[in-house]
Structure formats: C-alpha cells, structure tokens
Design a protein around this motif. Structure first.
Motif, PDB file in Angstrom:
ATOM      1  N   TYR A 291      24.378  44.163  49.322  1.00  0.00           N
ATOM      2  CA  TYR A 291      25.314  45.098  49.943  1.00  0.00           C
ATOM      3  C   TYR A 291      26.397  45.467  48.948  1.00  0.00           C
ATOM      4  CZ  TYR A 291      27.343  40.460  51.039  1.00  0.00           C
ATOM      5  OH  TYR A 291      27.788  39.169  50.983  1.00  0.00           O
ATOM      6  N   ASN A 292      27.082  46.545  49.274  1.00  0.00           N
ATOM      7  CA  ASN A 292      28.108  47.113  48.404  1.00  0.00           C
ATOM      8  C   ASN A 292      29.172  47.690  49.327  1.00  0.00           C
ATOM      9  OD1 ASN A 292      29.566  48.322  46.367  1.00  0.00           O
ATOM     10  ND2 ASN A 292      27.833  49.389  45.462  1.00  0.00           N
ATOM     11  N   CYS A 293      30.227  46.927  49.579  1.00  0.00           N
ATOM     12  CA  CYS A 293      31.162  47.237  50.660  1.00  0.00           C
ATOM     13  C   CYS A 293      32.595  47.386  50.158  1.00  0.00           C
ATOM     14  CB  CYS A 293      31.142  46.122  51.712  1.00  0.00           C
ATOM     15  SG  CYS A 293      29.561  45.867  52.543  1.00  0.00           S
ATOM     16  N   GLU A 294      33.407  47.997  50.991  1.00  0.00           N
ATOM     17  CA  GLU A 294      34.856  47.999  50.837  1.00  0.00           C
ATOM     18  C   GLU A 294      35.420  47.377  52.104  1.00  0.00           C
ATOM     19  OE1 GLU A 294      38.847  48.833  51.494  1.00  0.00           O
ATOM     20  OE2 GLU A 294      37.409  50.140  52.524  1.00  0.00           O
ATOM     21  N   ILE A 295      36.127  46.259  51.958  1.00  0.00           N
ATOM     22  CA  ILE A 295      36.708  45.558  53.101  1.00  0.00           C
ATOM     23  C   ILE A 295      38.165  45.280  52.798  1.00  0.00           C
ATOM     24  CG2 ILE A 295      36.611  43.499  54.563  1.00  0.00           C
ATOM     25  CD1 ILE A 295      33.674  43.205  53.836  1.00  0.00           C
ATOM     26  N   ASN A 296      39.029  45.803  53.613  1.00  0.00           N
ATOM     27  CA  ASN A 296      40.468  45.542  53.487  1.00  0.00           C
ATOM     28  C   ASN A 296      40.972  45.857  52.078  1.00  0.00           C
ATOM     29  OD1 ASN A 296      43.030  44.698  54.337  1.00  0.00           O
ATOM     30  ND2 ASN A 296      42.639  42.549  53.820  1.00  0.00           N
ATOM     31  N   GLY A 297      40.507  46.986  51.537  1.00  0.00           N
ATOM     32  CA  GLY A 297      40.948  47.405  50.208  1.00  0.00           C
ATOM     33  C   GLY A 297      40.322  46.654  49.063  1.00  0.00           C
ATOM     34  N   LYS A 298      39.310  45.832  49.359  1.00  0.00           N
ATOM     35  CA  LYS A 298      38.647  45.035  48.320  1.00  0.00           C
ATOM     36  C   LYS A 298      37.195  45.463  48.180  1.00  0.00           C
ATOM     37  CE  LYS A 298      41.496  41.012  49.408  1.00  0.00           C
ATOM     38  NZ  LYS A 298      42.493  41.881  50.099  1.00  0.00           N
ATOM     39  N   LEU A 299      36.711  45.453  46.961  1.00  0.00           N
ATOM     40  CA  LEU A 299      35.299  45.672  46.707  1.00  0.00           C
ATOM     41  C   LEU A 299      34.573  44.356  46.978  1.00  0.00           C
ATOM     42  CD1 LEU A 299      33.236  47.774  45.610  1.00  0.00           C
ATOM     43  CD2 LEU A 299      33.660  46.819  43.346  1.00  0.00           C
ATOM     44  N   VAL A 300      33.586  44.372  47.877  1.00  0.00           N
ATOM     45  CA  VAL A 300      32.849  43.170  48.256  1.00  0.00           C
ATOM     46  C   VAL A 300      31.368  43.423  48.020  1.00  0.00           C
ATOM     47  CG1 VAL A 300      32.290  41.541  50.108  1.00  0.00           C
ATOM     48  CG2 VAL A 300      34.586  42.563  49.985  1.00  0.00           C
ATOM     49  N   THR A 301      30.748  42.629  47.158  1.00  0.00           N
ATOM     50  CA  THR A 301      29.375  42.904  46.745  1.00  0.00           C
ATOM     51  C   THR A 301      28.497  41.658  46.854  1.00  0.00           C
ATOM     52  OG1 THR A 301      29.712  42.294  44.411  1.00  0.00           O
ATOM     53  CG2 THR A 301      30.253  44.563  45.051  1.00  0.00           C
ATOM     54  N   SER A 302      27.196  41.900  46.866  1.00  0.00           N
ATOM     55  CA  SER A 302      26.217  40.816  46.745  1.00  0.00           C
ATOM     56  C   SER A 302      24.945  41.386  46.141  1.00  0.00           C
ATOM     57  CB  SER A 302      25.900  40.187  48.105  1.00  0.00           C
ATOM     58  OG  SER A 302      24.883  39.211  47.979  1.00  0.00           O
ATOM     59  N   ALA A 303      24.296  40.598  45.280  1.00  0.00           N
ATOM     60  CA  ALA A 303      23.107  41.044  44.543  1.00  0.00           C
ATOM     61  C   ALA A 303      21.843  40.366  45.061  1.00  0.00           C
ATOM     62  CB  ALA A 303      23.285  40.764  43.048  1.00  0.00           C
ATOM     63  N   SER A 304      21.737  40.240  46.373  1.00  0.00           N
ATOM     64  CA  SER A 304      20.541  39.680  47.003  1.00  0.00           C
ATOM     65  C   SER A 304      20.286  38.265  46.476  1.00  0.00           C
ATOM     66  CB  SER A 304      19.339  40.592  46.789  1.00  0.00           C
ATOM     67  OG  SER A 304      18.215  40.141  47.527  1.00  0.00           O
ATOM     68  N   SER A 305      19.119  38.014  45.869  1.00  0.00           N
ATOM     69  CA  SER A 305      18.774  36.659  45.441  1.00  0.00           C
ATOM     70  C   SER A 305      17.690  36.687  44.378  1.00  0.00           C
ATOM     71  CB  SER A 305      18.281  35.839  46.642  1.00  0.00           C
ATOM     72  OG  SER A 305      17.111  36.435  47.196  1.00  0.00           O
ATOM     73  N   PHE A 306      17.482  35.530  43.749  1.00  0.00           N
ATOM     74  CA  PHE A 306      16.363  35.270  42.838  1.00  0.00           C
ATOM     75  C   PHE A 306      16.373  36.140  41.579  1.00  0.00           C
ATOM     76  CE2 PHE A 306      13.936  34.318  47.003  1.00  0.00           C
ATOM     77  CZ  PHE A 306      14.648  33.143  47.171  1.00  0.00           C
ATOM     78  N   GLY A 307      17.546  36.703  41.224  1.00  0.00           N
ATOM     79  CA  GLY A 307      17.645  37.510  40.014  1.00  0.00           C
ATOM     80  C   GLY A 307      16.965  38.856  40.118  1.00  0.00           C
ATOM     81  N   ARG A 308      16.822  39.359  41.346  1.00  0.00           N
ATOM     82  CA  ARG A 308      16.164  40.661  41.525  1.00  0.00           C
ATOM     83  C   ARG A 308      17.131  41.832  41.369  1.00  0.00           C
ATOM     84  NH1 ARG A 308      13.652  39.922  47.273  1.00  0.00           N
ATOM     85  NH2 ARG A 308      15.609  38.780  47.518  1.00  0.00           N
ATOM     86  N   LEU A 309      18.422  41.563  41.494  1.00  0.00           N
ATOM     87  CA  LEU A 309      19.447  42.596  41.323  1.00  0.00           C
ATOM     88  C   LEU A 309      20.544  42.068  40.410  1.00  0.00           C
ATOM     89  CD1 LEU A 309      20.133  43.892  44.979  1.00  0.00           C
ATOM     90  CD2 LEU A 309      18.680  44.973  43.259  1.00  0.00           C
ATOM     91  N   VAL A 310      21.223  42.996  39.759  1.00  0.00           N
ATOM     92  CA  VAL A 310      22.486  42.726  39.077  1.00  0.00           C
ATOM     93  C   VAL A 310      23.504  43.716  39.624  1.00  0.00           C
ATOM     94  CG1 VAL A 310      23.741  42.782  36.898  1.00  0.00           C
ATOM     95  CG2 VAL A 310      21.424  41.863  36.960  1.00  0.00           C
ATOM     96  N   THR A 311      24.673  43.221  40.018  1.00  0.00           N
ATOM     97  CA  THR A 311      25.732  44.122  40.456  1.00  0.00           C
ATOM     98  C   THR A 311      26.553  44.526  39.238  1.00  0.00           C
ATOM     99  OG1 THR A 311      25.838  42.937  42.555  1.00  0.00           O
ATOM    100  CG2 THR A 311      27.596  44.492  42.074  1.00  0.00           C
ATOM    101  N   ASP A 312      26.559  45.819  38.962  1.00  0.00           N
ATOM    102  CA  ASP A 312      27.292  46.393  37.836  1.00  0.00           C
ATOM    103  C   ASP A 312      28.631  46.903  38.372  1.00  0.00           C
ATOM    104  OD1 ASP A 312      28.206  47.733  35.628  1.00  0.00           O
ATOM    105  OD2 ASP A 312      26.533  49.132  35.476  1.00  0.00           O
ATOM    106  N   ILE A 313      29.726  46.222  38.035  1.00  0.00           N
ATOM    107  CA  ILE A 313      31.055  46.534  38.563  1.00  0.00           C
ATOM    108  C   ILE A 313      31.930  47.056  37.435  1.00  0.00           C
ATOM    109  CG2 ILE A 313      33.103  45.603  39.706  1.00  0.00           C
ATOM    110  CD1 ILE A 313      31.270  43.380  40.837  1.00  0.00           C
ATOM    111  N   ASP A 314      32.474  48.222  37.634  1.00  0.00           N
ATOM    112  CA  ASP A 314      33.372  48.829  36.643  1.00  0.00           C
ATOM    113  C   ASP A 314      34.801  48.845  37.175  1.00  0.00           C
ATOM    114  OD1 ASP A 314      31.542  49.532  34.537  1.00  0.00           O
ATOM    115  OD2 ASP A 314      30.724  51.040  35.885  1.00  0.00           O
ATOM    116  N   LEU A 315      35.704  48.243  36.417  1.00  0.00           N
ATOM    117  CA  LEU A 315      37.117  48.207  36.766  1.00  0.00           C
ATOM    118  C   LEU A 315      37.911  49.056  35.778  1.00  0.00           C
ATOM    119  CD1 LEU A 315      37.618  44.344  37.298  1.00  0.00           C
ATOM    120  CD2 LEU A 315      36.912  46.042  38.998  1.00  0.00           C
ATOM    121  N   GLN A 316      38.869  49.788  36.290  1.00  0.00           N
ATOM    122  CA  GLN A 316      39.889  50.424  35.458  1.00  0.00           C
ATOM    123  C   GLN A 316      41.197  49.697  35.718  1.00  0.00           C
ATOM    124  OE1 GLN A 316      40.087  54.714  36.064  1.00  0.00           O
ATOM    125  NE2 GLN A 316      39.030  54.982  34.120  1.00  0.00           N
TER     126      GLN A 316
END
Length: 570
Positions: A291-316
């Motif tokens: 999932y890729n969510c915004e909760i209470n002004g925060k970026l909240v992510t998860s990359a499933s399991s078993f190394g099948r996803l990588v969450t690429d997060i870009d911060l400024q």
C-alpha cells in the motif's frame, strides 16, 4: 553501512519507469523559498523472511508478475540508487522488520546468516526489528547483529559469521531488568548537510505472537508513544526529518493495487494518527500487504513481502530548516527480467552446496495443489484451507495412537507457503512449516474446548481442525470478549464432535496443538489451561511423515466447520 562497490550504475528497467503515485506535501509553502532543497531517496522493504531464492507459487507473484529473489532484488536496488556517486550518496536503504525468521530452508538451516549477508551486500543501511527477529530469543538477535558462531551449531557453513553490515534499530523493545532498549532505538544519517533520523519499532503485541522463550526478559511499549518520545529526542539534536521504520501495518481492499490505499484499515492507522506531526514517513510491514497511503499528513508505505517489491521514496528537505517539504512514494515490482547480481548468485550457490542433498530429498507427493488460502467463514473470520487441514491431519496422525489424541488444531500463521502438485521435497515441506515447533498433546474439558473455539472469534483467527473434528458456527451468535472469550455463543453448543463423539462440558478430551499454541500463542490463552501435557515430535517431522505415508495427498474437503446457514435446524 552499505558494502563498498555494491551500489552500481543504473540499468534499463521498464519496471523502474513508473511514476510515483503518492505524494505528501509536508510543507509546500516552503518549497519555492530559500535555497534549493536537498533530494533524499529512501529504498524500503519489509518482511523478507529469508527468501534468497525466488519465492514459488502464489508467493512468487505480485501485480500479475513473477517477482522476488535476492539476485534480482540487489540488481534493482542498485538501479534505483542511480548511476552517479552523488545519487548513490543521497540514497538510504531501510527495512521494516521480519527480514529473518519463518525462512526457507536455505536460510533457516544456517540460522538466517545467509540472509543477513545477502542484505548487507545489497546495501541495506537500517532495519527495524520485527517479531520474527525474536524467534530464537534476544541473545540470538544480538548475535545476528554483532557476529559470532551459533552457540550450538557453530558456523555451519564452515566460514566465520561477522554479523550484519547494517544496523538493527529497536526503540520499544526493552530489557525488563534494566529498562534499557535491547538495540539502538534510532540512528541519524547526514545527507548533503541535512540530517535524517530513523526510529526502529517492533509491534507492541510481539509477546502474543512469538514463543515465550523468544521474548523472555523483554518488555514492549506502545508504538506511537515511543515514536513520539524519540522524535522529541531527535528534534533536540537538530533533526527535523524523521522516518519511523515500524513493524506493524494494515491492509486495503482486495481491489487496491500496489500503489493504492483503498478502504485502508489496520493497527497502523491508529498508530500514525497518534504520532507527532514531526514524523514525516512511516515505513511499515507485518501484514505482508502492499500500500501507499497518506495518513495524518504522513506518508505510510509497505512493500508487501518476500522481496517482491521495493518502495522508492523521494524526499525534498529544506536545506535551511531541515524539514521535509514533500514526500512521495512508488512501490516498484522486483521483476525477474533483469541481470542477476553475481555476488548474490555466488552466495546462494555457496550455501546450497553446504546444505547438500538434504534439501532435494523427495518426501512425498501431492495429487493436486494444496494452498493455504482460507475460505471465508463469515464476516472477518476465516475458515479452513486445504493445506491447513492436511497439516492438522498430520499432527493428529502423529499423536492419535501414542498420545491418545482425539483431534488436532493448527494455527494459520504457522503455514507459510503453498504446495504445488507433484513431488514434494524436504525443502518445500520445510518452507511450509519452518518454525520447528514441538507437538503438544493435552487434556481439556469440553467447556474449555468450547472456550478455545470461541476465542477464535475474539482474536480473529480460525484454527485448522483435523478430520476428526466437526462443529457448527452460528452466524448470528455473539462474540466473547478478550477478558471473557468463553462468554461467546458463536459455536453451537452440542455441535462439537471429536471422532464422532459429541463433546460435553463435563467430559475430558485429549487434543494436539503445537507448543506455540499451547503457550497461549496467537492470543489462544484458553489453551494454557490444558493439563497432562506431553511434548511430542517436531511439527515438520510429523508433516513429512504424513506426506510419505499418505502420498499422493489430495486436497481434503472443507467441511469440518459449518455454519447454521448450511446446517438445517433440528
């Protein structure tokens, strides 16, 4: 603390070209003022569970694609970091727990040292501690971090184990005797003059889902309160950009894609809502969901399991204030259409050689695929599954004669993979049941047994029953409470039978569970009242013996638990 030389030049990957789908503008009014912001990239994963080789069956696919495997994960991490030294220096690779534990045989046979070595080579910097990091206890986790041979098995592959090249963080797991964190609670990384803080967090409920031996001497505190405490400490050190690596999560609706947040629910929602506004990003896990969510002004992510996803997060990040201006994320599939990382291939080959012929020994055969997906019982509760029922049957078969068991129950969380049709190797059987729990046969009164079954609906987990167990669930029945699960009326009284004999409240009945459940694991505290406990063989050995004796094994009917909608009134 990545390994030099592992952050390689980018390669052409179609999977990496997707645009980020979630953006949180933390302070957009500052984005156009002052000096140019600092760009920081986070690459995040979670719940790897020692899957060095590409996972198989349904566990090896996501978003309609075959995915996962350390050789491909390392390649794609290197590509996401970028081709230039500047890009690589602005990238921090993090994880949200359960990197080890419940692992396939290739990693588990060596106490997950191969996985730690693999992730070190892949450039991991920081990781929170998940509940499975405690499977072998606090001292073993410290050995995994710091190095040294296993106290019983030594360095089983014949080479020294030097420990993790990344830092585990655990802010809310305390040594009960001293009140001190077991591992560093946070870390700070400086990128182009700005500081980024990382707080590591294990789910507070770890003692309910890990064996008591695994969490002995430890206390776990509230996730949000602990995160807020250390956020204050970080701010006092001039750190304004704060990331929590949290091993707790949620789930979205089944129709949501890997970068969606549809109908999102779960413990992480309350936790994020209670977190201080200074916390910018929550990299989460535990539920094995994407999932890729915004909760209470925060970026909240998860990359499933078993190394099948990588969450690429870009911060400024504002160069003057250190505040995060914008945060956006994109879950990227770890496809298998890229060049394998040669160092990962060498590591896998080395450990497979050390493992020898044990892994490939054929122990049985299945007549058809046996999956672990639970059928819907009603509401949020889940019922039986083909593989879960087979495992319960195996545990009953291992204890019916010698221990006098009349039935067996298996916890769904202990079934870790599907079995395809055809020959079953020892390694495949191990992947299904990797915990090495002992079977425990114990006495329960009928009233206590009904209480155990009622507790299923309190904790939200339905135990797999052996073929000798039958009962009916009232779709309109009341659910008990955590304090008094026995008060529930979900299970129709008089419907429970063991071996065809109706269970009465006053009678005494002998049943088999694993030692995790016998100790109250997964919230089944009612099982702790069992008496005349006899410890038997390892659950995996029982499963292997059943496969050998009963091959080819077919998928059993899912008719052991019925509802009042299916059963005519008397």
């Amino acid at each position: 603390m990545s390994v030099p030389g592992m952050r390689r030049a980018a390669i052409g990957l179609t999977a990496l070209a997707a645009a980020a789908l979630s953006t949180v503008a933390v302070n957009p009014s500052q984005a156009e003022a002052g000096p140019k912001p600092v760009d920081v990239k986070l690459l995040a994963l979670n719940d790897f569970h020692g899957n060095l080789e590409p996972p198989t069956g349904s566990s090896g696919n996501i978003a309609g694609q075959p995915a996962g495997g350390a050789e491909y994960l390392a390649t794609q991490l290197a590509a996401l970091r970028g081709a230039t030294e500047e890009e690589q220096e602005r990238t921090i690779t993090v994880a949200a727990g359960d990197l080890i534990g419940a692992s396939p045989l290739l990693s588990a046979a060596f106490h997950d040292e191969p996985t730690i070595e693999s992730l070190t080579m892949a450039g991991l910097d920081f990781a929170s501690v998940g509940n499975h990091e405690f499977d072998e206890g606090a001292n073993e986790l410290l050995r995994i971090q710091n190095g040294g041979c296993h106290p019983v098995d030594g360095c089983a592959d014949g080479t020294p184990y030097t420990g993790a090249g990344f830092q585990y963080l655990s802010a809310n797991a305390f040594k009960t005797a001293t009140g001190q964190p077991l591992l560093p609670p946070y870390a700070v990384k400086k990128v182009d003059g700005v500081k980024v803080g990382f707080i590591g967090m294990t789910l507070e409920g770890t003692p309910q889902i890990v064996s008591q031996e695994g969490v002995a001497g430890l206390t776990f505190s509230d996730e949000a309160e602990t995160a807020n405490k250390y956020a204050r400490i970080l701010r006092s050190q001039g750190v304004q950009s704060i990331v929590v690596l949290l091993h707790e999560g949620g789930q979205q609706e089944a129709t949501g894609g890997i970068n969606d947040c549809k109908g999102f629910t779960g413990p992480v929602v309350d936790i994020a809502n209670r977190m201080d506004p200074s916390i910018d990003v929550v990299v989460s896990g535990h539920t094995h969901q994407a999932y890729n969510c915004e909760i209470n002004g925060k970026l909240v992510t998860s990359a499933s399991s078993f190394g099948r996803l990588v969450t690429d997060i870009d911060l400024q990040i504002d160069r003057k204030t250190g505040d995060v201006l914008t945060a956006k994320a994109n879950n990227v599939v770890v496809t298998r259409d890229v060049t394998k990382d040669a160092a990962q291939t060498e590591l896998i080959t080395r450990y497979k050689t050390a493992l020898g012929p044990v892994a490939t020994k054929v122990v049985g055969e299945t007549a058809e695929p046996l999956n672990r997906v639970q059928e819907t019982l009603f509401g949020t509760a889940k019922g039986e599954s083909p593989l879960g029922n087979v495992i319960a049957d195996a545990q009953f078969a291992a204890t019916d004669n010698e221990q006098g068991a009349l039935g067996a129950f298996m916890n769904p969380g202990g079934v870790r993979a599907d079995l395809d049709a055809g020959q079953v190797t020892y390694e495949e059987a191990f992947t299904v049941q990797p915990f090495a729990n002992n079977l425990v046969t114990l006495d329960l009164t009928g009233a206590q047994l009904y209480c155990v079954l009622e507790q299923q609906f309190v904790v939200g987990r339905t135990l797999y029953p052996s073929s000798t167990v039958r009962y009916t669930v009232d779709v309109n029945g009341a659910t008990g409470t955590t304090a008094d699960p026995c008060a529930g009326t979900r299970v129709v009284r008089g419907s429970l039978t063991l071996g065809g004999v109706t269970v009465t409240d006053a009678g005494t009945y002998r049943v088999t569970v694993n030692n995790f459940l016998a100790g109250g694991g997964d919230g089944f505290t009612a099982l702790k009242s069992g008496t005349n406990q006899v410890t038997g063989m390892i659950d995996l050995d029982a499963f292997v013996a059943y496969l050998t004796a009963s091959s080819p094994v077919s998928a059993p009917a899912l008719d052991r638990i019925r509802t009042t909608a299916e059963v005519p009134a008397a």
